[in-house]
Structure formats: C-alpha cells, structure tokens
Design a protein around this motif. Structure first.
Motif, PDB file in Angstrom:
ATOM      1  N   ALA A 110      -6.118   9.567   0.255  1.00 54.44           N
ATOM      2  CA  ALA A 110      -6.006   9.185  -1.232  1.00 54.44           C
ATOM      3  C   ALA A 110      -7.486   8.285  -2.131  1.00 54.44           C
ATOM      4  N   ALA A 111      -7.401   7.249  -1.617  1.00 57.55           N
ATOM      5  CA  ALA A 111      -7.895   5.650  -1.953  1.00 57.55           C
ATOM      6  C   ALA A 111      -9.519   6.015  -0.924  1.00 57.55           C
ATOM      7  N   TYR A 159       0.046   8.203   3.030  1.00 58.80           N
ATOM      8  CA  TYR A 159      -0.846   8.849   1.381  1.00 58.80           C
ATOM      9  C   TYR A 159      -1.997   8.380   0.407  1.00 58.80           C
ATOM     10  N   HIS A 160      -1.251   6.936   0.180  1.00 60.04           N
ATOM     11  CA  HIS A 160      -2.015   6.620  -0.991  1.00 60.04           C
ATOM     12  C   HIS A 160      -3.284   5.752  -0.445  1.00 60.04           C
ATOM     13  N   VAL A 161      -3.249   5.543   1.366  1.00 62.18           N
ATOM     14  CA  VAL A 161      -4.318   5.040   1.540  1.00 62.18           C
ATOM     15  C   VAL A 161      -5.489   5.914   2.043  1.00 62.18           C
ATOM     16  N   ASP A 174       0.526  -1.015  -0.399  1.00 61.55           N
ATOM     17  CA  ASP A 174       0.039  -0.149   0.148  1.00 61.55           C
ATOM     18  C   ASP A 174       0.984   1.112  -0.326  1.00 61.55           C
ATOM     19  N   ILE A 175       2.116   0.939  -0.050  1.00 58.50           N
ATOM     20  CA  ILE A 175       3.079   1.893  -0.444  1.00 58.50           C
ATOM     21  C   ILE A 175       3.222   3.249   1.174  1.00 58.50           C
ATOM     22  N   SER A 176       1.891   4.198   1.293  1.00 55.35           N
ATOM     23  CA  SER A 176       2.064   5.418   2.489  1.00 55.35           C
ATOM     24  C   SER A 176       0.310   5.673   2.658  1.00 55.35           C
ATOM     25  N   ALA A 217      -5.183  12.567  -0.443  1.00 56.41           N
ATOM     26  CA  ALA A 217      -3.810  12.339   0.437  1.00 56.41           C
ATOM     27  C   ALA A 217      -3.373  13.050   1.534  1.00 56.41           C
ATOM     28  N   TRP A 243      -3.726  12.318   5.412  1.00 57.31           N
ATOM     29  CA  TRP A 243      -2.801  10.989   5.933  1.00 57.31           C
ATOM     30  C   TRP A 243      -2.520  11.176   7.255  1.00 57.31           C
TER      31      TRP A 243
END
Length: 69
Positions: free
Chosen positions: A19-20, A15-17, A11-13, A25, A28
């Motif tokens: 945003a989704a 920020y990505h979570v 899931d990388i970060s 983002a 976060w």
C-alpha cells in the motif's frame, strides 16, 4: 538498479508495504514473489530484512493475478 526497502515486524505485513510503496495493498504478492516469500506476515522479522520491490504497475488493477476486479 532495483529498488529495495528494509522491513521489520514493525512494518506489520506485505499488505502495508505494498500500500505504501505501490499504492495498492492487493499487490503484496508481487513483493512476495520477487523475494521468494509466500506469507505476507512480517511479524517474524526481528531484524531488518531487505526486500526487492517491483515497479509500480497500474495494469495490475485487481492486484491478484487471474482475479478480475
């Protein structure tokens, strides 16, 4: 009942979570705060970790508390 989500390094970060899941983002930090985290990086999560997600809050227009957009 709180919304939860399982995340891994894929899931990388946060920020990505954010945003989704929250549509922004820069929000976060809200996920981090709810889960006792300070770093948005998820690369150290080898196994799935369950995170509690905050509700979507459109009033958080800049995403970061104390910073005007």
């Amino acid at each position: 009942m709180a919304t939860t989500l399982k995340v891994t390094a894929a899931d990388i970060s946060l920020y990505h979570v954010a945003a989704a899941q929250l549509g922004d983002a820069t929000q976060w930090w809200r996920i981090a705060q709810l889960n006792g985290m300070t770093d948005p990086d998820l690369s150290g999560f080898a196994t799935p970790v369950t995170l509690v997600l905050p509700t979507v809050d459109a009033s958080q227009d800049s995403g970061v508390p104390g910073v005007a957009s």
